[in-house]
Design an enzyme around this catalytic site. Structure first.
Site, PDB file in Angstrom:
ATOM      1  N   GLU A  62      42.971  44.218  49.415  1.00 58.45           N
ATOM      2  CA  GLU A  62      44.232  43.720  49.394  1.00 58.45           C
ATOM      3  C   GLU A  62      44.290  42.367  50.221  1.00 58.45           C
ATOM      4  O   GLU A  62      44.733  41.420  50.174  1.00 58.45           O
ATOM      5  CB  GLU A  62      45.496  44.416  49.607  1.00 58.45           C
ATOM      6  N   SER A  97      21.741  41.352  52.240  1.00 55.69           N
ATOM      7  CA  SER A  97      21.918  41.058  51.029  1.00 55.69           C
ATOM      8  C   SER A  97      20.962  41.238  49.930  1.00 55.69           C
ATOM      9  O   SER A  97      21.273  41.539  48.628  1.00 55.69           O
ATOM     10  CB  SER A  97      22.872  39.700  50.735  1.00 55.69           C
ATOM     11  N   HIS A 102      32.459  44.963  40.925  1.00 57.84           N
ATOM     12  CA  HIS A 102      31.145  44.786  41.697  1.00 57.84           C
ATOM     13  C   HIS A 102      31.320  44.364  43.244  1.00 57.84           C
ATOM     14  O   HIS A 102      30.840  44.822  44.205  1.00 57.84           O
ATOM     15  CB  HIS A 102      30.084  43.840  41.231  1.00 57.84           C
ATOM     16  N   SER A 103      32.243  43.420  43.298  1.00 59.70           N
ATOM     17  CA  SER A 103      32.829  42.816  44.460  1.00 59.70           C
ATOM     18  C   SER A 103      34.024  41.988  44.296  1.00 59.70           C
ATOM     19  O   SER A 103      34.571  41.870  42.914  1.00 59.70           O
ATOM     20  CB  SER A 103      31.625  41.853  44.961  1.00 59.70           C
TER      21      SER A 103
END
Length: 471
Positions: free
Chosen positions: A148, A234, A363-364
């Site tokens: 959020e 990453s 996923h993101s």
């Protein structure tokens, strides 16, 4: 050391044939104190003993047993190849692409949190069980609030662990503090278990002066030397061969510890995965590979990722033991990782664990998974196969948890998280010069020139740069 009863629990480490044999006795029910015992060779049809084999060492003259079943020719006719003798056959036969039956999945709890009959697992105390559940709830709540916060534009990026809480927390609980963890990016629960505070998570995601990485990394790229948790990187699968190197270092130093590394199902399609497996097998490195097979590599489903029976079978090609486990069953994950760790350290060898789970969230925050998978599928895994709810039911049946405990826990976590947001958001950003330090002992001329040009650009176009970064 705890071991697996194949016939009764349908749990096994898939093992290639090697030259030195070991026999593992089954788990003592509800106990983690079982260990290796000397035994005579069991009868061929014995259901209670499971035979594993391995080389004495990685010496070049180690020999694999010739396969006597594939030919009726004279087995004494063989080529003395550098890697070991290979028998000849006059029959032209290709190795089949896959086994007829899929590798079974080890589980302890059913979807309702009930113990399966004849389950063999590592015993969990009340203290451990409550701690595991509390951390699963904490991770779940942290994900919801961080998501959020990102949607409100207060941080730039986030990805959740929703649906994979058991893999995070149960695997962490089965490890020792000295074990080195090399994560992918969906394992903050491991760091949470090891003592990384909620405030530290928020400092990192907000990139302030209290962030251990000094704001240089994007959100969720956590790392902590104190907690033996390598910084998230990453690029996919780069951590896997690095973990093998870390494990080999532990082996050379004679440490009673192992390296543990995580990846997703998509990561097994990277060359680094295969390089790491081969490297680990050759060096007999005490490393545990944990693959979170959550069904989706971003938008690519597993059926488009590989033709093999998942990930666990990939270890066989590299002479690595493996096990497939229900990744939404916290007790099964804990037991598998606990035992894999013991094997890796005692036997100085790698282990591959495939945890079947499901990524309930996107996923993101840069992804909308409803564009490539059915909402009904997501809801099924979110409700019917929720790992947090399943473990909660087991803890409640043991009399370790109540509705009052639940209310107090969730209320306390939310208060801590809301306070952590306020503190992290108000903290000052790292100074500009931190972009150029901590790599070289003395900043080289090319970086000095870059800093000079950046400051000149900020001075010329101040509105194009963040005003809260000290110059």
């Amino acid at each position: 050391m705890a071991s697996w009863l194949f016939a009764r629990s349908r749990t096994f480490f898939s093992t290639p044939h090697r030259s030195k044999s070991f026999f593992f006795l089954p788990f003592l029910n509800h106990s983690s104190s079982s260990s290796f015992r000397s035994t005579t060779l069991p009868h061929r049809n014995s259901p209670t003993l499971f035979c594993f084999s391995r080389h004495e060492s990685t010496k070049a003259d180690a020999q694999l047993e010739l396969d006597h079943d594939v030919t009726e020719d004279d087995v004494n006719q063989a080529i003395d190849f550098p890697g070991g003798k290979v028998g000849f056959t006059s029959e032209m036969r290709f190795i089949s692409e896959t086994a007829q039956k899929r590798v079974p999945c080890y589980r302890v709890l059913d979807d309702n949190g009930e113990l399966l009959k004849y389950s063999d697992y590592v015993q969990v105390s009340k203290e451990m069980g409550v701690k595991m559940y509390s951390h699963m709830v904490t991770l779940q709540t942290m994900d919801s609030i961080f998501y959020e916060v990102q949607r409100q534009g207060r941080i730039s990026f986030y990805l959740t662990q929703m649906g994979e809480e058991a893999v995070n927390i149960a695997s962490a609980a089965a490890l020792a503090p000295d074990d080195i963890v090399l994560p992918q990016y969906r394992e903050p629960g491991v760091l949470l278990w090891r003592g990384f505070t909620l405030q530290q998570f928020f400092h990192q995601c907000f990139g302030n002066t209290f962030d251990l990485g000094k704001g240089r990394q994007m959100p969720i790229h956590y790392g902590s030397n104190k907690h033996n948790y390598f910084t998230v990187s990453s690029p996919i699968a780069t951590q896997l061969p690095q973990a093998v190197g870390a494990a080999y270092s532990l082996k050379m130093d004679g440490k009673s510890a192992c390296a543990v590394t995580f990846c997703g199902d998509g990561g097994t399609s990277e060359g680094d995965f295969h390089a790491a497996m081969n490297f680990a097998a050759l060096m007999d490195a005490p490393v545990v590979f944990i693959c979170r097979n959550n069904g989706w590599a971003i938008s690519t489903p597993v059926q488009e990722q590989f033709r093999s029976d998942g990930i666990v079978v990939k270890g066989k090609a590299y002479d690595i033991w493996g096990i497939r486990v229900d990744g939404n069953d916290a007790l099964a994950v804990y037991s598998a990782v606990h035992t894999a760790r013991e094997i890796a350290i005692r036997e100085q060898r790698p282990i591959l664990i495939e945890a079947l789970t499901y990524r309930v969230g996107h996923h993101s925050t840069s992804d909308d998974s409803t564009k490539y998978r059915a909402i009904d599928e997501i809801e099924y895994w979110k409700m019917a196969r929720n790992p947090v709810s399943r473990f909660k039911r087991w803890v409640e049946r043991n009399g370790w948890w109540s509705d009052k405990d639940e209310l107090e826990l969730r209320s306390s976590i939310k208060k801590q998280l809301m306070h952590a947001i306020q503190v992290a958001e108000k903290a000052q950003k790292p100074p500009l010069e931190d972009m150029f330090t901590d790599v070289y002992d003395q900043v080289p001329s090319n970086l000095q020139e870059q800093e000079r040009l950046l400051r000149k650009s900020i001075e010329k176009h101040p509105k194009d740069y963040p005003s809260d970064v000290p110059l």
